[in-house]
Design a protein around this motif. Structure first.
Motif, PDB file in Angstrom:
ATOM      1  N   ASP A  30       0.903  -1.279   0.076  1.00  0.00           N
ATOM      2  CA  ASP A  30       0.248  -0.072   0.243  1.00  0.00           C
ATOM      3  C   ASP A  30       0.886   1.281   0.162  1.00  0.00           C
TER       4      ASP A  30
ATOM      5  N   TRP B  45       0.467   4.380  -0.049  1.00  0.00           N
ATOM      6  CA  TRP B  45       0.134   5.526   0.466  1.00  0.00           C
ATOM      7  C   TRP B  45       0.301   5.409   2.203  1.00  0.00           C
ATOM      8  N   MET B  46       0.671   4.204   2.756  1.00  0.00           N
ATOM      9  CA  MET B  46       1.019   3.952   4.182  1.00  0.00           C
ATOM     10  C   MET B  46       2.369   4.288   4.320  1.00  0.00           C
TER      11      MET B  46
ATOM     12  N   THR C 293      -9.168   0.544   5.426  1.00  0.00           N
ATOM     13  CA  THR C 293      -9.908   0.855   3.971  1.00  0.00           C
ATOM     14  C   THR C 293     -10.486   2.293   4.314  1.00  0.00           C
TER      15      THR C 293
ATOM     16  N   LEU D  62      -7.838   4.722   3.959  1.00  0.00           N
ATOM     17  CA  LEU D  62      -7.657   4.882   2.774  1.00  0.00           C
ATOM     18  C   LEU D  62      -8.406   5.927   2.163  1.00  0.00           C
ATOM     19  N   LYS D  63      -9.916   5.604   2.239  1.00  0.00           N
ATOM     20  CA  LYS D  63     -10.676   6.262   1.622  1.00  0.00           C
ATOM     21  C   LYS D  63     -10.680   8.113   2.433  1.00  0.00           C
TER      22      LYS D  63
ATOM     23  N   SER E  52      -7.846   9.209   3.034  1.00  0.00           N
ATOM     24  CA  SER E  52      -6.856   9.968   2.404  1.00  0.00           C
ATOM     25  C   SER E  52      -6.912  10.373   1.047  1.00  0.00           C
ATOM     26  N   GLN E  53      -8.091   9.505   0.342  1.00  0.00           N
ATOM     27  CA  GLN E  53      -8.373   9.824  -0.979  1.00  0.00           C
ATOM     28  C   GLN E  53      -9.117  10.961  -1.325  1.00  0.00           C
TER      29      GLN E  53
END
Lengths: 310, 257
Positions: free
Chosen positions: A88, A90-91, B9, B12-13, B15-16
């Protein structure tokens, strides 16, 4: 630990069907380090992915500790390092390891210590630990991949080309981690193109070609196999006679392969020190001495030869 | 449900979230302020943002997931790593449905809160907002649309797109019909065959596969009926089961390609 019986895998697509594994049978003992070698497209990765439960076999069985590969009891003890690590991006490295710590069922209370411990073990530099993965080099990604394997304290490890594209320091790190697992009694399945590495760390080696296991040998057997050693010298004149004397004394075969070049055939690798001692005693000006071809390389070349014949 | 997959998740969402989404929120807020200043009726706006079609579109964006996508091959190794962990595929599907439901709720909730703030700021005499029944229906719909979207995302993309359009059509149709719009009177569709097909499709979806529930209708009914509850539950289970079956079929290996 792992029992594979008559495993076959056929991939079907619009162009037709291709048999990637063809009746593979194999058993791996607990605590054993098994190397999978073979040319590209031989089916090594597919075999590994079948053992991981990621690919459904067309026929045949795989049992790991008596369970199918997708059983949670199996997943809890295994760790996997893919050939092409797609993490991943972005991590940060720490977040990624925390994710895998959670995924492997680790306790939250120990997460921080566990993560720093494995990061130290894989020697990932401190400045990189809080950086996002997207900015990592190939070597750093591989170290992170090893770290994610270590967080779950695995008992069954699958490594797919763990040292490809790595510098010698990182390769040594991989070897030392495999050595650590071996000491702890973990079972390791290693898929690698680095034959010297396989020979060095594995207990047994399976040579796969066209989806079949052509040969399984113990590395001790390989160690004990005949070795061809090439000697290049610069002097003195008439050294050929001395070389034959050295060979006759230690019961090696010796042939002059060219000007100032000779080939010794030793019964085992362990005879190399005897040869070196003989050469020193014979007062030869040795320019170079190297093993011409290892047993694994021979296997590889035989495979490639068969391939080109067809 | 998998705690780690859920947590990361959602991260992640988060960060998006892009500048575009922030700009859209600002524009909506300004629009609500303008509507409140003009003393417009907020009831239709509330209907639009809680309409199943809106939930469906929102859910479709949140349910995007390469593991579920049957045609995705590029990140096989990524999921190979994930599924080599003790993560069962049913738990993965369930987690993704929860993520989608949370995404729908957060998106719609944000819009509704902006609408409420605009009304309060402009001192509207009658504040239009969700009542308890509508709020409950919204939560129930977010969950069921989460399940539905995860299932649609797990279908091969061509089928998924067609199914999505049909559901949008049915949901929007349902909303129009609830406003008393008659197809043949108010919508200029001249071909009777089209009307019949359209009605059959909408009816079938609404009778059998419609994933929403009207809690107000259930509460106000003179006789209690289990049918809507059973239909809602069975539909959610059906979508989850379908998505799990499809995900189970997937193989995560670059060797496949």
């Amino acid at each position: 630990m792992i029992e594979i019986t008559n495993l076959s895998k056929i991939y079907k697509n619009k162009k037709g069907a291709s048999k990637v594994l063809d009746g593979v049978s194999l058993s791996v003992r607990e605590g054993e380090v098994l190397g999978l070698i073979g040319p590209n497209g031989a089916g090594k990765t597919t075999l590994m992915h079948c053992m991981l439960g990621l690919v459904h076999p067309t026929s045949g069985n795989i049992l790991i500790n008596g369970h199918v590969p997708n059983h949670l009891a199996v997943k809890r003890i295994l760790a996997y390092l893919p050939e092409r690590p797609l993490f991943d991006g972005w991590m940060t490295a720490r977040q990624f390891l925390q994710y895998h710590h959670m995924l492997s069922g680790g306790k939250d209370s120990t997460a921080k210590d566990d993560i720093e411990g494995v990061l130290d073990l894989v020697q990932l530099e401190s400045s990189a630990r809080s950086r996002i993965i997207r900015t990592f080099s190939k070597g750093m990604l591989q170290r992170l991949g090893l770290a994610q394997m270590l967080v779950g304290n695995p008992k069954l490890c699958f490594l797919d080309e763990p040292t490809s594209g790595l510098d010698p320091v990182s390769r040594n790190l991989v070897r030392s981690i495999i050595g650590k697992w071996k000491e702890e009694g973990a079972t390791v399945i290693l898929n690698s193109h680095h034959l010297d590495e396989v020979e060095r760390v594995c207990d047994r080696v399976a040579f796969i070609q066209k989806g079949r296991i052509e040969l399984i040998e113990r590395t001790r057997q390989i160690e004990n196999a005949r070795v061809s050693v090439i000697l290049k010298w610069t002097g003195p004149a008439g050294a050929e006679e001395r070389l034959h004397e050295v060979a006759a004394h230690a019961l090696f075969e010796c042939e002059i392969a060219g000007p100032y070049t000779a080939r010794f055939i030793l019964r085992t690798k362990s005879q190399i020190p005897v040869l070196v001692r003989g050469l020193v005693d014979a007062q030869l000006d040795v320019e170079e001495l190297f093993i011409e071809r290892s047993r694994l390389e021979e296997l590889f070349n035989q495979g490639e030869g068969k391939k080109s014949d067809e | 449900m998998n705690r780690a997959v859920l947590r990361f998740t959602l991260l992640l969402k988060l960060s998006q979230i892009s500048k575009f989404e922030w700009a859209l929120c600002t524009l909506l807020f300004l629009g609500f302020i303008a509507a409140a200043a003009a003393k417009s009726d907020f009831a239709p706006i509330l209907e639009v943002f809680t309409n199943p079609a809106t939930l469906l579109v929102t859910g479709y964006t949140f349910a995007r997931d390469s593991a579920l996508n049957q045609e995705s091959r590029s990140d096989g190794e990524y999921f190979a790593l994930l599924f080599s962990r003790p993560v069962t595929r049913p738990s993965y599907v369930l987690t993704k449905s929860v993520v989608t439901a949370v995404g729908i709720l957060v998106t719609v909730g944000t819009i509704l809160v902006l609408m409420l703030v605009a009304q309060l700021l402009m001192g509207c005499s009658e504040i239009i907002f969700l009542d308890a029944h509508k709020a409950l229906s919204l939560v129930a719909s977010a969950w069921s649309f989460g399940c539905l979207m995860v299932f649609l995302r797990a279908l091969p993309s061509k089928i998924s797109n067609i199914a999505f359009v049909i559901f949008i059509y049915a949901c929007a149709g349902g909303a129009l019909l609830s406003y008393g719009v008659k197809l043949n009177d108010d919508i200029p569709i001249s071909n009777p065959a089209t009307i019949i097909t359209w009605e059959i499709m909408c009816d079938t979806l609404q009778q059998f596969f419609y994933p929403a529930i009207d809690t107000e209708a259930i509460a106000n009914a003179t006789t209690f009926s289990f049918v809507p509850l059973v239909s809602y539950t069975s539909n959610c289970l059906l979508y989850l089961l379908g998505a799990t079956v499809l995900l189970n079929r997937r193989e995560f290996s670059y060797a496949e390609s």
